[in-house]
Design a protein around this motif. Structure first.
Motif, short mmCIF file in Angstrom:
data_model
loop_
_atom_site.label_atom_id
_atom_site.label_comp_id
_atom_site.label_asym_id
_atom_site.label_seq_id
_atom_site.Cartn_x
_atom_site.Cartn_y
_atom_site.Cartn_z
N HIS A 1 0.84 -1.20 0.00
CA HIS A 1 0.00 0.00 0.00
C HIS A 1 0.88 1.26 0.00
N TRP A 2 1.93 1.25 0.80
CA TRP A 2 2.80 2.43 0.87
C TRP A 2 3.72 2.56 -0.34
N ILE A 3 4.05 1.44 -0.97
CA ILE A 3 4.77 1.51 -2.25
C ILE A 3 3.86 2.16 -3.29
N GLY A 4 2.57 1.82 -3.23
CA GLY A 4 1.62 2.45 -4.14
C GLY A 4 1.51 3.95 -3.91
N ILE A 5 1.47 4.36 -2.66
CA ILE A 5 1.42 5.79 -2.34
C ILE A 5 2.68 6.50 -2.84
N THR A 6 3.81 5.84 -2.72
CA THR A 6 5.07 6.43 -3.20
C THR A 6 5.01 6.70 -4.70
N GLY A 7 4.47 5.74 -5.45
CA GLY A 7 4.34 5.93 -6.90
C GLY A 7 3.39 7.06 -7.24
N ILE A 8 2.29 7.15 -6.50
CA ILE A 8 1.32 8.23 -6.72
C ILE A 8 1.98 9.59 -6.48
N ALA A 9 2.76 9.70 -5.41
CA ALA A 9 3.44 10.96 -5.10
C ALA A 9 4.49 11.29 -6.14
N ALA A 10 5.25 10.29 -6.57
CA ALA A 10 6.30 10.53 -7.57
C ALA A 10 5.71 11.03 -8.88
N GLU A 11 4.59 10.45 -9.28
CA GLU A 11 3.95 10.90 -10.53
C GLU A 11 3.37 12.31 -10.38
N LYS A 12 2.75 12.57 -9.24
CA LYS A 12 2.18 13.91 -9.05
C LYS A 12 3.25 14.98 -9.04
N ALA A 13 4.40 14.67 -8.42
CA ALA A 13 5.50 15.63 -8.34
C ALA A 13 6.31 15.71 -9.63
N LYS A 14 5.97 14.82 -10.59
CA LYS A 14 6.69 14.77 -11.87
C LYS A 14 8.20 14.58 -11.66
N LEU A 15 8.52 13.66 -10.77
CA LEU A 15 9.93 13.38 -10.51
C LEU A 15 10.60 12.77 -11.73
N PRO A 16 11.86 13.07 -11.96
CA PRO A 16 12.59 12.42 -13.04
C PRO A 16 12.84 10.96 -12.69
N TRP A 17 13.30 10.20 -13.66
CA TRP A 17 13.49 8.76 -13.47
C TRP A 17 14.38 8.45 -12.27
N GLN A 18 15.52 9.08 -12.22
CA GLN A 18 16.49 8.74 -11.17
C GLN A 18 15.90 8.91 -9.79
N GLU A 19 15.12 9.98 -9.59
CA GLU A 19 14.54 10.24 -8.28
C GLU A 19 13.32 9.37 -8.00
N THR A 20 12.58 9.02 -9.04
CA THR A 20 11.45 8.10 -8.87
C THR A 20 11.95 6.76 -8.35
N ILE A 21 13.02 6.27 -8.95
CA ILE A 21 13.61 5.00 -8.51
C ILE A 21 14.17 5.14 -7.10
N TYR A 22 14.86 6.25 -6.86
CA TYR A 22 15.50 6.48 -5.56
C TYR A 22 14.50 6.44 -4.41
N ILE A 23 13.39 7.19 -4.55
CA ILE A 23 12.46 7.28 -3.42
C ILE A 23 11.73 5.96 -3.21
N HIS A 24 11.45 5.22 -4.29
CA HIS A 24 10.85 3.90 -4.12
C HIS A 24 11.79 2.96 -3.36
N THR A 25 13.06 3.04 -3.69
CA THR A 25 14.05 2.17 -3.04
C THR A 25 14.19 2.53 -1.57
N LEU A 26 14.24 3.81 -1.27
CA LEU A 26 14.39 4.25 0.12
C LEU A 26 13.18 3.85 0.96
N VAL A 27 11.99 4.04 0.42
CA VAL A 27 10.78 3.65 1.16
C VAL A 27 10.74 2.14 1.36
N ALA A 28 11.11 1.38 0.31
CA ALA A 28 11.10 -0.09 0.42
C ALA A 28 12.08 -0.58 1.47
N MET A 29 13.27 0.01 1.51
CA MET A 29 14.25 -0.36 2.53
C MET A 29 13.76 0.02 3.92
#
Length: 453
Positions: free
Chosen positions: A289-317
């Motif tokens: 559920h929180w990985i899903g929220i992370t993706g929603i936030a990344a898309e809304k903020a229009k994060l670039p690829w590198q940061e989209t991957i980064y924040i997903h990895t940090l939340v997952a860890m």
């Protein structure tokens, strides 16, 4: 400028410096522009689908997310050829990996990131082979969209598999393989301790998860919550008061409270009975559920690829570490669930709104991992980042708006009382536990604690 933009700016600066100095930097294989970050988020959801198929335990799912996204993160960095980039692995307790070596030219960092992520998922999850079809679809998508040329596919796959092999080697040494050899859990016979609950009467899930290696937490002791209320059925005792509160709250739930409880249920073990037939209901894990929220936030903020991957990895860890900490306490305190206590001591016909998960009560896993995730996401996106949570739409629940990550995590926590599966102190102490974990992780990766904002 927030932390994302600063870090992204440094990457671009490093790229330009290397080019100006004439150093060999692998070329991007972007024949027709870059794919949208939505492609990464969609492929990560394919991993979620496999976890749902496997009925992955909440801590197990967090581990799968952590290693899969780590592969994407490392593949991106190594595809760029930046050896000294501040990747997350260098901030963890795990052994650092060596740089793959002279990289291929015409690598697509987007392709190798997703392919490596799927490859780790394929090899680390019981039903991971289902992801082979997704890897083939990825190749087809990138080729048809001309994000990568057909003649470059093999070299990109070879590169991604090398990164995947590095991550799998790390995962091999985290203690997961040794779990089956550890002593099996046996419920204690004295009063106040956990034992399997109806309707499935499942055995204890992951009782030795405390032995799994964490990414950031170096010692679990600093995150140990205050002890739970002592089992005592005397009128007016803290435990009896909480027991009565569960009955009172669940007997007068509003429609909104019922919706909140069901929205945050996230119980992969839910079983429904029809006559003599048991039917397993597929649900997303709390971490999912929180990985899903992370993706929603990344898309809304229009994060670039590198940061989209980064924040997903940090939340997952962060989810992984939070579950290890929470599960240690669960089997240390080994506290009885409200359903068992109420049926035995107050009302044998009482039933909670939600199905009781198969592990001890204290602390509340949702409270711990939701707060940890909210702390990390708040640091990166801000205190007042509003979003519409559509994570549960796929599972038949409506979308739900939130004004902040903190509001979402607070709601996730209290939902466990509405659902009748947790006592209040497990929720409140779980929130404190998650807050400490999230802030420590930010400290490890070089970010300010949320309380210092």
């Amino acid at each position: 400028m927030n932390c994302f933009n600063k870090r992204w700016g440094l990457i671009h600066l490093a790229f330009l410096v290397f080019v100006c100095l004439g150093n060999p930097i692998p070329a991007f294989s972007q024949k027709n522009g870059s794919p949208p970050t939505k492609v990464f988020i969609e492929n990560l959801f394919y991993i979620t689908e496999v976890m749902v198929t496997d009925v992955a335990s909440p801590p197990g799912a967090a581990r799968f997310y952590a290693y899969s996204t780590l592969a994407a993160h490392l593949a991106w960095d190594q595809a760029l050829g930046i050896k000294e980039n501040e990747n997350l692995l260098t901030k963890t307790n795990h052994e650092k990996i060596g740089f793959i070596g002279e990289t291929e030219k015409n690598l697509s960092p987007e392709f190798v990131s997703i392919y490596a992520m799927l490859d780790v998922g394929k090899k680390i999850m019981p039903s991971g082979k289902l992801l082979e079809a997704k890897q083939k679809a990825l190749i087809n998508q990138f080729s048809k969209s001309k994000w990568i040329s057909k003649k470059e596919v093999e070299a990109n796959i070879t590169f991604a598999e090398k990164v995947s092999a590095q991550v799998l080697e790390i995962a091999k040494n985290d203690g997961y393989r040794q779990l089956s050899a550890l002593t099996r859990y046996t419920p204690k016979k004295n009063e106040g301790h956990w034992y399997p609950t109806p309707p499935a009467y499942m055995g204890a899930v992951e009782p030795e998860w405390r032995t799994i290696k964490t990414f950031f937490l170096q010692d679990l002791k600093p995150y140990k919550p205050a002890p739970p209320a002592k089992f005592d059925l005397t009128e007016g005792s803290p435990f009896k008061n909480q027991l009565d509160e569960v009955v009172q709250v669940t007997s007068a739930l509003s429609e909104e409270q019922q919706l909140i409880a069901n929205f945050w249920d996230c119980n992969p073990f839910k079983v429904s009975f029809s006559g003599h037939m048991a039917i397993g209901l597929k649900k997303i894990s709390p971490g999912g559920h929180w990985i899903g929220i992370t993706g929603i936030a990344a898309e809304k903020a229009k994060l670039p690829w590198q940061e989209t991957i980064y924040i997903h990895t940090l939340v997952a860890m962060g989810l992984h570490d939070a579950f290890v900490s929470c599960w240690e306490e669960k089997y240390d305190s080994d506290r009885i669930r409200p359903e068992s206590a109420i049926q035995k001591y107050l009302n044998p016909t009482w039933r909670p709104l939600l199905q009781t998960p198969p592990f001890p009560e204290y602390t509340s896993g949702h409270s711990v991992i939701s707060k940890t995730s909210a702390v990390i996401l708040t640091h990166y996106f801000g205190d007042d980042f509003d979003f519409i949570d559509t994570s549960e739409v796929y599972f038949g629940l409506p979308e739900r708006p939130f004004k902040s990550f903190s509001q979402a995590s607070d709601e996730a926590a209290i939902s466990r009382l509405y659902g009748g599966i947790h006592f209040r102190d497990a929720i409140e102490e779980g929130v404190k536990q998650g807050d400490k974990i999230g802030n420590y992780i930010l400290q490890r990766v070089g970010g300010k604690q949320v309380s210092e904002r």
